[in-house]
Write a protein that holds these residues in place. Structure first.
Motif, PDB file in Angstrom:
ATOM      1  N   ILE A   1       8.564 -10.013 -15.863  1.00 42.90           N
ATOM      2  CA  ILE A   1       8.011 -11.442 -16.104  1.00 42.90           C
ATOM      3  C   ILE A   1       9.180 -11.809 -16.949  1.00 42.90           C
ATOM      4  O   ILE A   1       9.516 -13.073 -16.816  1.00 42.90           O
ATOM      5  CB  ILE A   1       7.000 -11.366 -16.838  1.00 42.90           C
ATOM      6  CG1 ILE A   1       5.822 -11.387 -15.652  1.00 42.90           C
ATOM      7  CG2 ILE A   1       6.366 -12.389 -17.715  1.00 42.90           C
ATOM      8  CD1 ILE A   1       4.315 -10.596 -16.199  1.00 42.90           C
ATOM      9  N   ALA A   2       9.832 -11.250 -17.850  1.00 39.89           N
ATOM     10  CA  ALA A   2      10.780 -11.758 -18.753  1.00 39.89           C
ATOM     11  C   ALA A   2      12.114 -12.055 -17.770  1.00 39.89           C
ATOM     12  O   ALA A   2      12.530 -13.187 -18.176  1.00 39.89           O
ATOM     13  CB  ALA A   2      11.148 -10.848 -19.840  1.00 39.89           C
ATOM     14  N   HIS A   3      12.355 -11.327 -16.791  1.00 41.92           N
ATOM     15  CA  HIS A   3      13.683 -11.769 -16.126  1.00 41.92           C
ATOM     16  C   HIS A   3      13.233 -12.990 -15.164  1.00 41.92           C
ATOM     17  O   HIS A   3      13.898 -13.802 -14.860  1.00 41.92           O
ATOM     18  CB  HIS A   3      14.004 -10.674 -15.262  1.00 41.92           C
ATOM     19  CG  HIS A   3      14.894  -9.611 -16.074  1.00 41.92           C
ATOM     20  ND1 HIS A   3      15.919  -9.958 -16.555  1.00 41.92           N
ATOM     21  CD2 HIS A   3      14.639  -8.269 -16.356  1.00 41.92           C
ATOM     22  CE1 HIS A   3      16.452  -8.620 -17.277  1.00 41.92           C
ATOM     23  NE2 HIS A   3      15.552  -7.793 -17.223  1.00 41.92           N
ATOM     24  N   ASN A   4      12.108 -13.069 -14.906  1.00 41.72           N
ATOM     25  CA  ASN A   4      11.666 -14.362 -14.157  1.00 41.72           C
ATOM     26  C   ASN A   4      11.719 -15.537 -14.739  1.00 41.72           C
ATOM     27  O   ASN A   4      12.006 -16.613 -14.434  1.00 41.72           O
ATOM     28  CB  ASN A   4      10.326 -14.486 -13.405  1.00 41.72           C
ATOM     29  CG  ASN A   4       9.937 -12.953 -12.180  1.00 41.72           C
ATOM     30  OD1 ASN A   4      11.271 -12.689 -11.958  1.00 41.72           O
ATOM     31  ND2 ASN A   4       9.063 -12.564 -12.085  1.00 41.72           N
ATOM     32  N   ALA A   5      11.419 -15.369 -16.053  1.00 41.40           N
ATOM     33  CA  ALA A   5      11.354 -16.518 -17.107  1.00 41.40           C
ATOM     34  C   ALA A   5      12.798 -16.956 -17.373  1.00 41.40           C
ATOM     35  O   ALA A   5      13.152 -18.105 -17.466  1.00 41.40           O
ATOM     36  CB  ALA A   5      10.839 -16.243 -18.414  1.00 41.40           C
ATOM     37  N   LEU A   6      13.707 -15.887 -17.484  1.00 43.15           N
ATOM     38  CA  LEU A   6      15.181 -16.424 -17.637  1.00 43.15           C
ATOM     39  C   LEU A   6      15.448 -16.983 -16.456  1.00 43.15           C
ATOM     40  O   LEU A   6      16.380 -17.895 -16.301  1.00 43.15           O
ATOM     41  CB  LEU A   6      16.121 -15.029 -18.001  1.00 43.15           C
ATOM     42  CG  LEU A   6      15.850 -14.612 -19.288  1.00 43.15           C
ATOM     43  CD1 LEU A   6      16.235 -13.104 -19.451  1.00 43.15           C
ATOM     44  CD2 LEU A   6      16.152 -15.389 -20.220  1.00 43.15           C
ATOM     45  N   ALA A   7      15.248 -16.537 -15.224  1.00 44.04           N
ATOM     46  CA  ALA A   7      15.688 -17.157 -13.869  1.00 44.04           C
ATOM     47  C   ALA A   7      15.149 -18.552 -13.818  1.00 44.04           C
ATOM     48  O   ALA A   7      15.917 -19.417 -13.403  1.00 44.04           O
ATOM     49  CB  ALA A   7      15.002 -16.260 -12.509  1.00 44.04           C
ATOM     50  N   TRP A   8      13.895 -18.882 -14.419  1.00 42.48           N
ATOM     51  CA  TRP A   8      13.390 -20.173 -14.431  1.00 42.48           C
ATOM     52  C   TRP A   8      14.077 -21.188 -15.057  1.00 42.48           C
ATOM     53  O   TRP A   8      14.688 -22.165 -14.663  1.00 42.48           O
ATOM     54  CB  TRP A   8      12.029 -20.229 -14.640  1.00 42.48           C
ATOM     55  CG  TRP A   8      11.333 -21.414 -14.985  1.00 42.48           C
ATOM     56  CD1 TRP A   8      10.763 -22.274 -14.226  1.00 42.48           C
ATOM     57  CD2 TRP A   8      11.278 -22.091 -16.217  1.00 42.48           C
ATOM     58  NE1 TRP A   8      10.355 -23.385 -14.791  1.00 42.48           N
ATOM     59  CE2 TRP A   8      10.792 -23.265 -16.024  1.00 42.48           C
ATOM     60  CE3 TRP A   8      11.596 -21.693 -17.468  1.00 42.48           C
ATOM     61  CZ2 TRP A   8      10.399 -24.191 -17.064  1.00 42.48           C
ATOM     62  CZ3 TRP A   8      11.459 -22.736 -18.617  1.00 42.48           C
ATOM     63  CH2 TRP A   8      10.669 -23.816 -18.461  1.00 42.48           C
ATOM     64  N   ALA A   9      14.573 -20.508 -16.546  1.00 42.08           N
ATOM     65  CA  ALA A   9      15.228 -21.474 -17.287  1.00 42.08           C
ATOM     66  C   ALA A   9      16.653 -21.551 -16.684  1.00 42.08           C
ATOM     67  O   ALA A   9      17.180 -22.749 -16.929  1.00 42.08           O
ATOM     68  CB  ALA A   9      15.564 -20.813 -18.469  1.00 42.08           C
TER      69      ALA A   9
ATOM     70  N   ALA B   1      23.579 -19.063 -10.198  1.00 47.49           N
ATOM     71  CA  ALA B   1      24.184 -17.913 -10.248  1.00 47.49           C
ATOM     72  C   ALA B   1      23.663 -16.886 -11.166  1.00 47.49           C
ATOM     73  O   ALA B   1      23.221 -15.661 -10.867  1.00 47.49           O
ATOM     74  CB  ALA B   1      25.790 -17.874 -10.524  1.00 47.49           C
ATOM     75  N   THR B   2      23.087 -17.567 -12.544  1.00 48.07           N
ATOM     76  CA  THR B   2      22.348 -16.684 -13.564  1.00 48.07           C
ATOM     77  C   THR B   2      20.838 -16.501 -12.992  1.00 48.07           C
ATOM     78  O   THR B   2      20.351 -15.273 -13.069  1.00 48.07           O
ATOM     79  CB  THR B   2      22.326 -17.617 -14.724  1.00 48.07           C
ATOM     80  OG1 THR B   2      23.500 -17.570 -15.167  1.00 48.07           O
ATOM     81  CG2 THR B   2      21.519 -16.837 -16.024  1.00 48.07           C
ATOM     82  N   ALA B   3      20.378 -17.517 -12.113  1.00 48.22           N
ATOM     83  CA  ALA B   3      19.390 -17.374 -11.563  1.00 48.22           C
ATOM     84  C   ALA B   3      19.110 -16.280 -10.683  1.00 48.22           C
ATOM     85  O   ALA B   3      18.201 -15.205 -10.643  1.00 48.22           O
ATOM     86  CB  ALA B   3      18.688 -18.860 -10.953  1.00 48.22           C
ATOM     87  N   GLU B   4      19.886 -16.140  -9.624  1.00 50.34           N
ATOM     88  CA  GLU B   4      20.187 -15.018  -8.772  1.00 50.34           C
ATOM     89  C   GLU B   4      20.189 -13.672  -9.337  1.00 50.34           C
ATOM     90  O   GLU B   4      19.293 -12.898  -8.954  1.00 50.34           O
ATOM     91  CB  GLU B   4      21.280 -15.341  -7.729  1.00 50.34           C
ATOM     92  CG  GLU B   4      21.606 -14.089  -6.959  1.00 50.34           C
ATOM     93  CD  GLU B   4      22.575 -14.389  -6.048  1.00 50.34           C
ATOM     94  OE1 GLU B   4      23.234 -13.339  -5.526  1.00 50.34           O
ATOM     95  OE2 GLU B   4      23.201 -15.393  -5.766  1.00 50.34           O
ATOM     96  N   SER B   5      21.132 -13.721 -10.664  1.00 57.17           N
ATOM     97  CA  SER B   5      21.296 -12.513 -11.269  1.00 57.17           C
ATOM     98  C   SER B   5      19.896 -12.025 -11.774  1.00 57.17           C
ATOM     99  O   SER B   5      19.493 -10.705 -11.872  1.00 57.17           O
ATOM    100  CB  SER B   5      22.212 -12.650 -12.387  1.00 57.17           C
ATOM    101  OG  SER B   5      22.211 -11.416 -13.072  1.00 57.17           O
ATOM    102  N   GLU B   6      19.117 -12.863 -12.474  1.00 63.92           N
ATOM    103  CA  GLU B   6      17.893 -12.617 -13.139  1.00 63.92           C
ATOM    104  C   GLU B   6      16.808 -12.328 -12.093  1.00 63.92           C
ATOM    105  O   GLU B   6      15.865 -11.341 -12.458  1.00 63.92           O
ATOM    106  CB  GLU B   6      17.270 -13.984 -14.186  1.00 63.92           C
ATOM    107  CG  GLU B   6      18.418 -13.965 -15.379  1.00 63.92           C
ATOM    108  CD  GLU B   6      18.406 -12.717 -16.287  1.00 63.92           C
ATOM    109  OE1 GLU B   6      17.550 -11.940 -16.243  1.00 63.92           O
ATOM    110  OE2 GLU B   6      19.282 -12.711 -17.123  1.00 63.92           O
ATOM    111  N   TYR B   7      16.710 -13.088 -11.095  1.00 65.52           N
ATOM    112  CA  TYR B   7      15.765 -12.714 -10.143  1.00 65.52           C
ATOM    113  C   TYR B   7      15.913 -11.145  -9.630  1.00 65.52           C
ATOM    114  O   TYR B   7      14.977 -10.440  -9.532  1.00 65.52           O
ATOM    115  CB  TYR B   7      15.587 -13.510  -8.892  1.00 65.52           C
ATOM    116  CG  TYR B   7      14.967 -14.850  -9.015  1.00 65.52           C
ATOM    117  CD1 TYR B   7      13.683 -14.971  -9.858  1.00 65.52           C
ATOM    118  CD2 TYR B   7      15.500 -16.074  -9.007  1.00 65.52           C
ATOM    119  CE1 TYR B   7      12.874 -16.174 -10.012  1.00 65.52           C
ATOM    120  CE2 TYR B   7      14.814 -17.136  -9.118  1.00 65.52           C
ATOM    121  CZ  TYR B   7      13.593 -17.323  -9.720  1.00 65.52           C
ATOM    122  OH  TYR B   7      13.028 -18.343 -10.032  1.00 65.52           O
TER     123      TYR B   7
END
Length: 196
Positions: free
Chosen positions: A130-138, A146-152
Motif C-alpha cells: 500500500i505504501a509503495h502504491n501511494a508513492l506510485a500514485w504521487a 519512471a518513479t511510478a513504474e519503480s514504485e509499482y
C-alpha cells in the motif's frame, strides 16, 4: 464504549466541542482515528476527516505508524486524478514513513500472541504494498512515470497478490510506447488476470 462508529463519532465530537483542550488529547485523537478508519471503508465522506485527524496526530507524534499508514491508504482515493499539491506531499511523506517504520512495527517481538507468524508477515507485506502504491500514485500525479513504474514494481515485490496493481503497471508500460517494455506489460496483464 458504544460499538456503533457513527454514535462514537458523535460522542467524540461532543467531547472535543466541550473540551477542546484536554489532558487526553492524544488518546482522543487515537479514538477519532480508529472510529473514522471504520467509517472510511464504507463512507467516502469520512476519508478526508480521517486524513485530517491523522495529520493532527503526526504533529504530536511524527512516528505514529497507523496515521502514516492510513494517509498512504486513503490519500490517493481522496485525491483522485487531480489532487492538491498539499495532499500529494502529505501522501508522499506518510508513505515514506510507512516504508521506513514497517520493520520496527512488524518486528516479530511485537506480534500479538493470537496472530500467526504467517499472518503477521502477510500484514507487513500488504502494508508495504500500500505504501509503495501511494508513492506510485504521487509520482503519477507529477507525470514521473519512471518513479511510478519503480514504485509499482516495489509494491508487487512486497505483495505479489495485487491483480489490480499488475494491471495498472501493465497499462503504464504499454503507455510508455517503449517496445522493449511490451513483454513486461503482457506479463503484468497475465498476472492481473490470474489474481483476479
Amino acid at each position: 464504549q458504544t460499538t456503533d462508529p457513527k454514535a462514537r463519532l458523535q460522542l467524540l465530537n461532543t467531547w472535543q466541542d466541550k473540551y477542546p483542550q484536554s489532558d487526553y488529547a492524544k488518546e482522543r485523537l487515537e479514538y477519532f482515528i480508529a472510529t473514522l478508519q471504520q467509517l472510511a471503508t464504507t463512507d467516502a465522506s469520512q476519508r478526508q476527516p480521517l486524513i485530517d485527524k491523522c495529520q493532527e496526530m503526526l504533529k504530536l507524534d511524527p512516528n505514529f505508524f497507523r496515521a502514516n499508514y492510513l494517509i498512504s491508504l486513503w490519500g490517493p482515493a481522496v485525491g483522485g486524478n487531480a489532487p492538491s499539491p498539499d495532499l500529494v506531499t502529505q501522501v508522499e511523506t506518510a508513505a515514506h514513513a510507512t516504508v521506513t517504520g514497517a520493520d520496527t512495527t512488524f518486528d516479530p517481538s511485537k506480534k500479538p500472541t493470537n496472530v500467526s507468524a504467517d499472518d503477521w508477515n502477510k500484514a507487513k507485506s500488504q502494508t508495504l504494498g500500500i505504501a509503495h502504491n501511494a508513492l506510485a500514485w504521487a509520482a503519477t500525479t507529477k507525470k514521473d512515470t519512471a518513479t511510478a513504474e519503480s514504485e509499482y514494481r516495489a509494491s508487487l515485490e512486497a505483495n505479489p497478490e495485487q491483480g489490480n496493481i499488475s494491471a495498472v503497471l501493465g497499462r503504464l508500460l504499454i503507455d510508455s510506447k517503449d517496445d522493449k517494455k511490451y513483454p513486461d506489460a503482457l506479463f503484468e496483464y497475465a498476472r492481473a488476470a490470474q489474481y483476479s
